[in-house]
Design a protein around this motif. Sequence first.
Motif, PDB file in Angstrom:
ATOM      1  N   MET A 106      28.265   0.775 -93.635  1.00 21.90           N
ATOM      2  CA  MET A 106      29.137  -0.371 -93.440  1.00 21.90           C
ATOM      3  C   MET A 106      30.093  -0.421 -94.633  1.00 21.90           C
ATOM      4  O   MET A 106      29.682  -0.337 -95.784  1.00 21.90           O
ATOM      5  N   SER A 107      31.370  -0.613 -94.349  1.00 18.82           N
ATOM      6  CA  SER A 107      32.358  -0.668 -95.423  1.00 18.82           C
ATOM      7  C   SER A 107      32.292  -2.001 -96.159  1.00 18.82           C
ATOM      8  O   SER A 107      31.729  -2.980 -95.652  1.00 18.82           O
ATOM      9  N   LYS A 108      32.871  -2.041 -97.351  1.00 15.72           N
ATOM     10  CA  LYS A 108      32.884  -3.284 -98.128  1.00 15.72           C
ATOM     11  C   LYS A 108      33.627  -4.380 -97.383  1.00 15.72           C
ATOM     12  O   LYS A 108      33.222  -5.538 -97.393  1.00 15.72           O
ATOM     13  N   LYS A 109      34.714  -4.018 -96.734  1.00 16.98           N
ATOM     14  CA  LYS A 109      35.529  -5.003 -95.995  1.00 16.98           C
ATOM     15  C   LYS A 109      34.708  -5.617 -94.857  1.00 16.98           C
ATOM     16  O   LYS A 109      34.695  -6.827 -94.672  1.00 16.98           O
ATOM     17  N   THR A 110      33.988  -4.798 -94.116  1.00 13.98           N
ATOM     18  CA  THR A 110      33.149  -5.286 -93.022  1.00 13.98           C
ATOM     19  C   THR A 110      32.037  -6.173 -93.553  1.00 13.98           C
ATOM     20  O   THR A 110      31.742  -7.234 -92.998  1.00 13.98           O
ATOM     21  N   ALA A 111      31.431  -5.771 -94.658  1.00 13.37           N
ATOM     22  CA  ALA A 111      30.347  -6.557 -95.258  1.00 13.37           C
ATOM     23  C   ALA A 111      30.856  -7.919 -95.713  1.00 13.37           C
ATOM     24  O   ALA A 111      30.178  -8.940 -95.544  1.00 13.37           O
ATOM     25  N   LEU A 112      32.052  -7.963 -96.287  1.00 15.72           N
ATOM     26  CA  LEU A 112      32.645  -9.236 -96.716  1.00 15.72           C
ATOM     27  C   LEU A 112      32.913 -10.152 -95.522  1.00 15.72           C
ATOM     28  O   LEU A 112      32.646 -11.355 -95.576  1.00 15.72           O
ATOM     29  N   VAL A 113      33.436  -9.600 -94.450  1.00 16.96           N
ATOM     30  CA  VAL A 113      33.722 -10.399 -93.255  1.00 16.96           C
ATOM     31  C   VAL A 113      32.425 -10.940 -92.656  1.00 16.96           C
ATOM     32  O   VAL A 113      32.319 -12.131 -92.336  1.00 16.96           O
ATOM     33  N   VAL A 114      31.423 -10.100 -92.535  1.00 15.84           N
ATOM     34  CA  VAL A 114      30.132 -10.530 -91.994  1.00 15.84           C
ATOM     35  C   VAL A 114      29.516 -11.596 -92.892  1.00 15.84           C
ATOM     36  O   VAL A 114      29.020 -12.627 -92.428  1.00 15.84           O
ATOM     37  N   GLY A 115      29.582 -11.401 -94.198  1.00 15.41           N
ATOM     38  CA  GLY A 115      29.057 -12.385 -95.139  1.00 15.41           C
ATOM     39  C   GLY A 115      29.779 -13.717 -95.029  1.00 15.41           C
ATOM     40  O   GLY A 115      29.162 -14.788 -95.070  1.00 15.41           O
TER      41      GLY A 115
END
Length: 99
Positions: free
Chosen positions: A1-10
């Motif tokens: 999972m990319s950092k951008k995806t992780a930030l959005v999910v978070g």
Amino acid sequence: MSKKTALVVGAVIAIIVIFALNDGKQQASGASATGCKVTVTADVLNARETADGNAKVVGKYLRDAQFDTLPGVQNGFRKVADAKWVAAEFTQPVAGSAC
């Protein structure tokens, strides 16, 4: 999972948690979406399709049930929802409610 995806999910999870916590506080404090919350005083209270004692019964509430209604009384009835009315004489506004 990319950092951008992780930030959005978070961020989405954080928003859901904040919303759930605020909703729980409003319900615990007795807050009403309509400003008017009532308690049923009859053993069984019929909900009717229109503000008429002869209208079709569309639901029932038992004694001590609490629910939101619109403020005010029309023809002796309180409006609970579209096509759902209850006789005002068998309801008691909850303390602090704006009925």
